[in-house]
Design a protein around this motif. Structure first.
Motif: not given
Length: 417
Positions: A50-56, A258-259
């Motif tokens: 399935g789906g996964h999301v990470m915010v930085r 870093n982003t």
């Protein structure tokens, strides 16, 4: 979904994304609503199906794992959330000639004249002792152009000094910019830090006799971000690869953060995902990278009818005729013969047309996250994007058919790559 409904959704996305921080959170919020799991960086990594999301900060990384992964590989779409604008300086306010001015510096290669006489707001994030707050003010400032009576030479062209001529005014009554920001953030606490940019408050619009043109700021590169988001919301199957959306920040200023694409954020996500899928050695990870591919999706240039001499005589991409495959002999774009073959297969599978973009030999082109990703990871990369006019201006122009076709192409890439 068709080109019209896609453009309406795109308009809503742009309006919700006046800064890279807003864009990253909007992507995450929509995917979480679609059932994606939010991944915190300090938590154990999740690569379950399935789906996964990470915010930085202003970047967002997304990965979708199919039901069956026989051998780990990644199908990556790289985009960026930032656009040329003005960024507020640490001492945000100055009083000049009786006006309250916003102290700002240019961010990226903006066309300064296009920002004159526009109703501008501020957007981004502010920090108080209680934490981070996203802000998006109403239109509160403007950069007024000097009247023709005071500069007769303006008929021959406007020359703007970024220090002297591009500070917005917001008050003649001694108002406080910080107070405006506190009100917008809904806090009485002192602001102890901020990252704020200007945005043009004029909303997106479809124009032309058939309303086929799409006019808006920040299309470079929210067009690609939204195209990939819309495709990811509907992803249901791949040929076994892990579909990845890497939306970086700071592309317009070199990506060395870093982003940004020159930093480790994508490599970290790929390595942690590979580890969670059972790859335990460096050799196994490198084999996964060798099986992978990256689509660097950024906007490109349509031929300008008033400046036809600025374009290569044999390559004349036009709005509405399909996304661009971007070529450059000096590898400012990463497309090669292998990538051309892959892109043609992707477009054929999607049932869309494509156009080739190559700069004139004497007009250097820009670059993208493509070379940075390929250099850092060694993953085969190609450069593509929807054609624009007025790129890097406060209001850019695209065609709704190209906007929709970009999303179709990205969906096709994830299905077959």
């Amino acid at each position: 979904m068709n080109a019209v409904t896609h453009s309406e959704d795109f308009a809503s996305f742009i309006s919700a994304s006046p800064s890279s921080f807003h864009a990253a959170r909007e992507v995450a919020a929509r995917l979480e609503e679609a059932g994606f799991h939010r991944q915190e960086e300090e938590e154990p990594w999740d690569a379950s199906r399935g789906g996964h999301v990470m915010v930085r900060d202003g970047a967002v990384m997304v990965w979708w794992v199919p039901e069956e992964v026989k051998e780990v590989r990644f199908s990556i779409v790289g985009v960026h959330t930032d656009s040329p604008t003005f960024k507020v300086k640490p001492n945000p306010q100055a009083d000049v000639e009786g006006y309250g001015q916003v102290n700002a510096e240019t961010y990226g290669g903006l066309l300064g004249n296009s920002w004159l006489n526009r109703d501008l707001g501020l957007a981004g994030r502010v920090f108080t002792e209680s934490g981070e707050h996203l802000v998006k003010t109403d239109p509160i400032m403007v950069i007024p152009q000097l009247a023709i009576h005071l500069d007769r030479s303006a008929r021959e062209g406007v020359t703007l000094n970024s220090q002297n001529h591009l500070h917005p005014i917001f008050s003649v009554s001694g108002g406080s910019l910080v107070d405006i920001l506190k009100t917008d953030a809904g806090t009485d606490e002192d602001i102890v830090g901020f990252d704020l940019v200007a945005y043009d408050s004029q909303g997106p619009a479809r124009i032309g006799p058939d309303r086929e043109f799409f006019a808006s700021g920040r299309q470079d590169n929210l067009l690609s971000v939204h195209a990939a988001l819309a495709a990811m919301e509907k992803v249901s199957a791949t040929t076994g690869s892990v579909a990845v959306l890497a939306a970086f920040d700071h592309e317009e200023i070199g990506s060395r953060t870093n982003t940004g694409a020159a930093g480790p954020i994508l490599e970290t996500v790929l390595r942690r995902t590979a580890g969670a899928l059972g790859l335990s050695t460096e050799d196994e990870v490198q084999r996964a990278f060798a099986r992978s591919a990256c689509l660097s999706a950024d906007c490109g240039h349509a031929v300008h009818p008033n400046y036809g001499e600025k374009h290569d005589p044999s390559h004349r991409p036009v709005l509405g005729q399909g996304p661009l495959l971007k070529h450059n002999a000096n590898q400012a774009y990463m497309t090669d013969g292998w990538g051309t073959a892959l892109w043609n297969r992707v477009c054929h599978h999607a049932g869309i047309a494509s156009q080739d973009f190559v700069s004139r030999n004497d007009v250097p082109c820009g670059s993208t996250i493509g070379p940075l990703t390929a250099t850092r990871l060694g993953i085969r990369t190609i450069d593509v994007g929807a054609p624009l006019l007025s790129m890097h201006s406060a209001r850019e122009l695209s065609h709704i058919d190209d906007v929709y076709a970009m999303s179709q192409a990205i969906a096709s890439f994830w299905e077959i790559a």
